[in-house]
Design a protein around this motif. Structure first.
Motif, PDB file in Angstrom:
ATOM      1  N   LYS A  33      59.276  69.569 -14.570  1.00 35.65           N
ATOM      2  CA  LYS A  33      59.830  68.290 -14.123  1.00 35.65           C
ATOM      3  C   LYS A  33      58.722  67.271 -13.909  1.00 35.65           C
ATOM      4  O   LYS A  33      58.852  66.106 -14.306  1.00 35.65           O
ATOM      5  N   GLU A  36      57.543  66.082 -17.270  1.00 32.15           N
ATOM      6  CA  GLU A  36      58.515  65.153 -17.847  1.00 32.15           C
ATOM      7  C   GLU A  36      58.407  63.777 -17.178  1.00 32.15           C
ATOM      8  O   GLU A  36      58.415  62.742 -17.853  1.00 32.15           O
ATOM      9  N   ASP A  37      58.331  63.779 -15.853  1.00 31.85           N
ATOM     10  CA  ASP A  37      58.195  62.520 -15.116  1.00 31.85           C
ATOM     11  C   ASP A  37      56.908  61.799 -15.505  1.00 31.85           C
ATOM     12  O   ASP A  37      56.896  60.573 -15.683  1.00 31.85           O
TER      13      ASP A  37
END
Length: 189
Positions: A33, A36-37
């Motif tokens: 995550k 991705e961020d």
């Protein structure tokens, strides 16, 4: 002692392979995550950079155009001011030229007056040239309606048709702008 046993059981539970595998999955999911961020934020930063770079380039170009236009306008205003001053001086110079025409160099006093006139005229022309003023060439030049004002057309054996054969009143330019057209006679051949 019971507390020690509970602590050991908790440590065994926290050290168990099942717990560690579960913890590893949770951490990998969090890492995924975060990656991705990070990728999304990098893409957003890149698009903002391009947008701002493009806008900065447009603003820089606008500033350069403004500065160029301002310099041009200032130069035009200065030239117009010079032309205004020169237009005030030209009638006096015309009077000097007419006065010189009335002086006959018959005796020494008239010769001296003529010499003083020539010095004064040369001084005035030097001052005008310092302002960027140039006398328009006329006699022997092809008639140019942008620079010359034809007063008369006369037959001439010395000059071909369309050439200026006599100057009636001098013309001037200032920084390539016409101050006053030269009044001339043009040969009809």
């Amino acid at each position: 002692v019971a507390e020690e046993e509970e602590e050991e059981e908790e440590e065994d539970l926290l050290s168990s392979p099942a717990f560690l595998k579960q913890k590893l999955k949770v951490l990998e999911a969090e890492l995924s995550k975060v990656e991705e961020d990070t990728a999304a934020l990098k893409g957003e930063a890149d698009s903002k950079r391009e947008e701002w770079s493009s806008q900065r380039q447009r603003l820089q170009t606008d500033l350069e155009n403004f500065q160029s236009r301002h310099k041009s306008q200032v130069a035009d205003i200065r030239t117009d001011a010079k032309i205004k001053v020169v237009n005030e001086l030209l009638p006096m110079m015309d009077n000097f030229d007419r006065a010189r025409g009335s002086i006959k160099a018959d005796d020494e006093a008239q010769e001296l007056a003529n010499g003083r006139y020539l010095e004064l005229h040369a001084s005035l022309m030097a001052a005008l040239e310092g302002l960027g003023v140039q006398k328009i060439e006329t006699v022997g030049q092809e008639f140019d309606y942008n620079l010359h004002m034809a007063i008369q057309q006369v037959p001439s054996e010395e000059y071909a048709e369309g050439l200026v054969c006599e100057e009636m009143q001098p013309g001037f330019t200032c920084n390539d702008k016409l101050v006053r057209a030269a009044y001339v006679m043009v040969s009809s051949g």
